[in-house]
Scaffold this motif. Structure first.
Motif, short mmCIF file in Angstrom:
data_model
loop_
_atom_site.label_atom_id
_atom_site.label_comp_id
_atom_site.label_asym_id
_atom_site.label_seq_id
_atom_site.Cartn_x
_atom_site.Cartn_y
_atom_site.Cartn_z
N SER A 13 0.46 -1.59 0.38
CA SER A 13 -0.28 0.21 0.16
C SER A 13 1.34 0.51 -0.21
O SER A 13 1.64 1.58 0.75
N GLY A 14 0.60 2.07 -0.88
CA GLY A 14 0.99 3.11 -1.67
C GLY A 14 2.79 2.85 -1.89
O GLY A 14 3.09 4.49 -2.12
N GLY A 15 2.60 1.52 -2.52
CA GLY A 15 4.04 1.45 -2.88
C GLY A 15 4.24 2.16 -4.59
O GLY A 15 2.97 2.78 -4.55
N ARG A 16 5.41 2.46 -5.37
CA ARG A 16 5.48 4.05 -6.07
C ARG A 16 5.64 2.44 -7.64
O ARG A 16 7.00 2.00 -6.82
N LEU A 17 5.83 3.37 -8.76
CA LEU A 17 5.84 2.91 -9.75
C LEU A 17 6.85 3.89 -10.07
O LEU A 17 6.39 4.99 -10.36
N ILE A 18 7.75 3.83 -10.39
CA ILE A 18 8.70 4.14 -11.15
C ILE A 18 9.14 4.38 -12.84
O ILE A 18 9.63 2.79 -13.39
N LEU A 19 8.20 4.67 -13.81
CA LEU A 19 7.87 4.38 -15.10
C LEU A 19 8.95 5.27 -16.42
O LEU A 19 8.51 6.76 -15.93
N LEU A 20 9.73 5.24 -17.05
CA LEU A 20 10.24 5.83 -18.45
C LEU A 20 10.50 5.06 -19.33
O LEU A 20 10.32 3.83 -19.59
N ASP A 21 9.70 5.83 -20.23
CA ASP A 21 9.69 5.36 -21.75
C ASP A 21 9.63 6.49 -22.65
O ASP A 21 10.44 7.32 -22.58
#
Length: 184
Positions: A105-113
């Motif tokens: 819960s509250g975790g993050r996705l860091i997406l570079l595209d």
């Protein structure tokens, strides 16, 4: 996000390649657990070799997995990184749901595209880089067709449709975008 999230966290790099990001995370934050996932056994061999150090032993796990065939990810993850990989998946909703389920819960996705952009914008970017001096117009069009799939707005729509909150987005350079999103 705060550096303590990385230092105390469990992190996944989807499409980890030779382990460059995992090594950088270890050197900067000494994360509790680092998990690299890649389709290529050759890349995972390079990552294993690159990450072979006593200081990191026991904290790194490398997984060979074809994510389009098996969307399952380890549970209780604090941060998931993905650099220029997720755009190539056929089932965007499926992979985002899997990422969301994997995160705490509250975790993050860091997406570079790669950003959805014009061929001209990509040509200008590649011409400004010494790495791409021998690129033909045919190569440029082929790369553009492969890379340029989603805009920031497209990713925001996909992420919000899979129970993420967009924390922030930014244009890294003319052809790359970064999106940081949190699990709701």
């Amino acid at each position: 996000f705060r550096s303590e999230e990385l230092a105390n966290g469990r992190c996944i790099d989807i499409g980890c390649g030779p382990g460059l990001l995992l090594k950088d995370l270890d050197e900067r934050f000494h994360s509790e657990k680092l998990i690299g996932i890649d389709l290529s056994p050759v890349m995972l061999e390079k990552a294993e070799e690159f990450l072979k150090q006593p200081s990191i032993e026991g904290r790194v796990e490398l997984i060979q997995q074809h994510m389009q065939e098996n969307l399952t990810l380890p549970p209780d993850i604090d941060i998931i990184f993905s650099s220029r990989v997720l755009r190539s998946f056929d089932d965007q909703i499926g992979i985002m749901n899997s990422i969301n389920k994997s995160l705490k819960s509250g975790g993050r996705l860091i997406l570079l595209d790669w950003d959805l952009g014009s061929i001209q914008k990509y040509d200008d970017y590649f011409n400004s880089s010494n790495e791409f001096n021998d690129m033909t117009i045919e190569d440029l069009i082929r790369l553009h067709r492969n890379f340029s799939r989603y805009s920031v707005e497209d990713w925001e729509f996909i992420l919000e449709s899979t129970n993420f909150t967009i924390d922030y987005t930014f244009q890294l350079n003319p052809v790359h975008i970064v999106i940081v999103a949190s699990k709701k």
